[in-house]
Design an enzyme around this catalytic site. Structure first.
Site, PDB file in Angstrom:
ATOM      1  CB  CYS A  85     -50.851 -49.963   7.679  1.00  0.00           C
ATOM      2  SG  CYS A  85     -49.993 -49.034   6.050  1.00  0.00           S
ATOM      3  CG  HIS A 172     -50.279 -45.385  10.427  1.00  0.00           C
ATOM      4  ND1 HIS A 172     -49.915 -46.614  10.624  1.00  0.00           N
ATOM      5  CD2 HIS A 172     -50.100 -45.276   8.825  1.00  0.00           C
ATOM      6  CE1 HIS A 172     -49.071 -47.287   9.935  1.00  0.00           C
ATOM      7  NE2 HIS A 172     -49.276 -46.503   8.598  1.00  0.00           N
ATOM      8  CD  GLU A 174     -51.032 -46.215  14.194  1.00  0.00           C
ATOM      9  OE1 GLU A 174     -49.904 -46.794  13.328  1.00  0.00           O
ATOM     10  OE2 GLU A 174     -52.103 -46.335  13.903  1.00  0.00           O
TER      11      GLU A 174
END
Length: 179
Positions: A85, A172, A174
């Site tokens: 990001c 993202h 994660e």
């Protein structure tokens, strides 16, 4: 069986709400990591002897007057760098690309299309859902980078340096919403 300390990842925190989640996911796949603020001193970073660096997201824009920059020495350590990001946007900006406020911001689940066969996407379908959370987007890359994935509203959703092991993801990876 290799030790969790075989590889060490340095995670630079640019103020993301997900930085600790990046660390948790990294550790869950058996890789040791340490989180430091983005302005870590060069001698400390070099002393860590890492095998890779992750640049977190963050709430700022690279176009702010007081934007946070990636320390230049990070790109001289000779290890792979992954920008997530804001981390990707900062990399694009610092390598001479362009990042602008998006006319259609993405927040939530978004489909991305893998544009180029790449090792980052070895076992992932060519079209899949990821979690986006951004106001700005990369619109121009320097000649050093190529687009490897896109979304409907972010034509530059993932990038790779053509010669070095530098990568960027607008989304993202994660979070559980991204494969």
């Amino acid at each position: 069986m290799q030790s969790i300390h075989t590889h060490k990842i340095l995670i630079l925190d640019f103020g993301s709400q997900y930085t600790q989640l990046i660390a948790k996911c990294t550790r869950e796949i058996g890789v040791y990591c340490e989180v430091y603020p983005y302005n870590i001193k060069e001698e400390v970073a070099r002393g860590l002897i890492v095998t890779g660096i992750i640049l977190s997201g963050g709430p700022r824009s690279v176009n702010d007057l007081e934007s946070i920059k990636i320390p230049e020495y990070i790109f001289k350590l000779g290890v792979p760098v992954l920008g997530i990001c804001y981390g990707m946007q900062a990399m694009v900006h610092q390598f001479g690309g362009k990042v602008t406020l998006s006319d259609k911001q993405e927040f939530g689940s978004v489909k991305i299309q893998i544009e180029k066969i790449h090792k980052l996407y070895d076992s992932i379908p060519r079209v899949h859902d990821v979690w986006m959370s951004h106001r700005d987007k990369a619109v121009i890359l320097s000649d050093d980078f190529e687009i490897i994935a896109s979304s409907q509203d972010s034509p530059i959703a993932a990038i790779a340096h053509k010669k070095k092991l530098y990568y960027g993801l607008q989304y993202h990876p994660e979070v559980t919403h991204s494969p």
